[in-house]
Write a protein that holds these residues in place. Structure first.
Motif: not given
Length: 595
Positions: A214, A218-219
């Protein structure tokens, strides 16, 4: 062990005499648990990685290697110029017969350089399995360091130069628990080019980290989409496996299973009163380009591949496989513990490793088992995937913008020899130069240095020859054939350094470098280009990109140029140059008759 023996008297007033510096390296095999997982490894004097070889410019070095392992080995010294000692370059089939089990071989060379280097096996996949170690060639009293150009107060300059002479070794390595031969067999069995790695080791220390999926969501690059518990793309990802393969046959331990460990991290203890600490950094790994940063600290990069450059101040540096840099870190923060971050900058896998920079007064939590967790983040510059964090003030080192110190330009005018090499791949596992993979030479193949006529056994696309003194241009064109793209290839040239003239898109725009230079080709620099022995080609997703090098051949040798990514080297991405053999000095009987 290290057995320094001084030779002769002082050369001149105020000058230290050259020395004969001798090392005994006993090569064996055993089980190690560097990251808490058992692995069968090569050992050098009982450890992996091996001990540092340290000498000073002007010294003569003898390295006696006793092979107590179960198979033939060699040791190659990256990139120590073997002036007049080409038999000590350590490439089986080219410069020497391999060292048989129970045999001893002595490498002998004069130190003509300074800076950070390393040694490793150039035989099979032994480097992957621990047969490697660092080398530091100290400057002599007459060498002017590029650190003298920083404009520091005299007292600080003395401390900076003291730090350069007493560096900390920072060998970063993307590690796989399985043996190199096993991994190679998995590549061939599954036909899948990308295999997950287990962790990143720093000086042989590290931990298996199972990332919080989690936290890293985002990366994750869009082409990856989703990752396994090890932060690795799934083996059936069509974007990363353009040739397909057999994902159903993948060993789960190579992709999915992840068991975290809490083994000790490497800790570098320093004192703020020292003002500076220097690190000799080498990416001695197998596959991934690694980014290195130290929380809260900027640093000067002052050498590249062992050669001085005009210092550049940054706080993030990318290290392709095989490359070396020296950095000077000002100890200008509050006493405390700071995380050294090492992250793989690779699309198929998110992977990080850690070490600790500790100002002496503050390392309060050392227990008998060592430091087993990184300190809390203090102004990090890179994230878990090696990306520069937005708003952090992170400045990434630009290796193509560096300039040699002292200033040095490549030879001007047309080259005597132009070599065009196409970097290609025909399937998931075959990586080539000029479309032909360099085959594994038989164990008792007479080295080409001893019998140059043996080159006729190879495909003419794999080699060339030229006279001593020639100015040589090499044009590398990375060509996409069909579906398979190319990452950046860290191409390593043995023997001597070359000027990295530049890179560009498309095919090289002229028949020769000099012609392209006269046309003011974008990206081509013949005025003050970097002087390197590793040359990172542009990543190529379609069509063609180019890179250009120039050097003058001044040391007769059979030289190999190859990709330093181990799967690519194993896949055949190598090229041989017969450099100036008409000027080769007689080979001593010891080396000629050793087999």
């Amino acid at each position: 062990m290290r057995l320094p023996v001084l030779l002769g008297a002082l050369c001149a007033a105020g000058m230290a005499s050259a020395a004969l510096v001798e090392y005994d390296l006993v090569i064996s095999q055993g089980n190690i648990k560097n990251d808490g997982q058992t692995k069968r490894s090569w050992l050098i004097n009982g450890q992996s990685p091996g001990p540092a070889i340290v000498a000073t410019k002007g010294d003569t070095v003898n390295v006696r290697v006793l092979n107590l392992g179960s198979e033939n080995i060699t040791i190659q010294y990256v990139l120590i110029e073997q002036f007049l000692t080409p038999w000590s370059d350590g490439v089986p089939g080219l410069t020497q017969f391999p060292i048989r089990p129970l045999a001893t071989f002595t490498y002998n060379f004069k130190v003509t350089q300074t800076g950070a280097y390393w040694y490793h096996s150039h035989h099979h996949m032994q480097m992957v399995d621990g047969l490697q170690g660092p080398v530091f060639l100290k400057p002599d009293a007459q060498t002017v360091s590029s650190l003298t150009t920083l404009g520091l107060p005299e007292a600080d300059q003395k401390k900076a130069l003291h730090a350069e002479l007493n560096p900390r070794f920072l060998s970063v390595f993307d590690n796989q628990h399985k043996s190199g031969e096993y991994v190679l067999s998995e590549w061939h069995k599954t036909g899948i080019e990308q295999l997950c790695l287990d962790d990143i080791l720093i000086n042989g220390k590290g931990q298996v980290v199972c990332p919080d999926l989690d936290a890293i969501a985002s990366i994750i690059p869009p082409a990856v989409g989703k990752v396994t518990k090890r932060g690795c793309a799934f083996p059936d990802n069509a974007n990363l496996q353009p040739y397909g393969g057999k994902p159903s046959e993948v060993d789960p331990d190579l992709w999915f299973n992840c068991v975290p460990t809490s083994t000790p991290l490497e800790v570098f203890q320093v004192s703020a009163s020292e003002k500076f600490v220097a690190f000799n950094i080498v990416n001695s790994g197998t596959t991934w380009e690694l980014r290195v940063s130290i929380d809260s600290h900027s640093f000067w990069v002052f050498t590249a591949d062992g050669a001085y450059i005009s210092p550049v101040k940054v706080n993030v540096i990318s290290i392709p496989v095989g490359e070396r840099f020296q950095i000077l870190v000002p100890l200008d923060q509050s006493p405390g513990d700071y995380t050294i971050r090492v992250a793989a900058k690779a699309m198929p896998q998110l992977l990080s490793g850690y070490a600790v920079l500790s100002y002496k007064k503050s390392l309060l939590n050392i227990k008998l088992g060592g430091v087993t967790s990184a300190p809390p983040a203090k102004h990090p510059f890179i994230d878990y995937g090696g990306n520069v964090i937005s708003g952090s003030g992170g400045v990434l080192f630009n290796a193509m913008a560096i300039q040699p110190f002292p200033a040095q330009a490549p030879p001007s005018g047309p080259a005597d020899v132009t070599i065009r090499i196409s970097l290609q791949r025909s399937d998931a596992l075959t990586w080539t130069m000029n479309g032909v993979p360099l085959p594994t030479l038989p164990e008792q193949f007479t080295p080409l240095l001893i019998d140059p006529k043996g080159i006729s056994n190879l495909d003419p696309a794999l080699y060339t020859s030229f006279k001593n003194g020639s100015i040589v241009d090499i044009i590398l064109e990375t060509t996409v054939l069909g579906k398979g793209s190319h990452p950046a290839h860290p191409i390593h040239k043995h023997n001597t350094k070359a000027f990295f003239l530049g890179t560009g898109t498309g095919r090289f725009p002229a028949a020769t470098v000099w012609e392209a230079f006269q046309r003011n080709t974008t990206g081509l620099n013949l005025v003050n280009p970097p002087l390197r022995d590793d040359f990172n080609t542009p990543p190529t997703k379609e069509n063609t990109n180019w890179a250009a090098l120039r050097f003058q051949s001044v040391n007769p040798m059979v030289t190999i140029m190859h990709c330093h990514i181990d799967p690519h080297l194993a896949g055949g991405m190598s090229f041989i140059m017969m450099e100036g053999l008409e000027a080769l000095q007689p080979i001593p009987a010891y080396y000629k008759d050793f087999h």
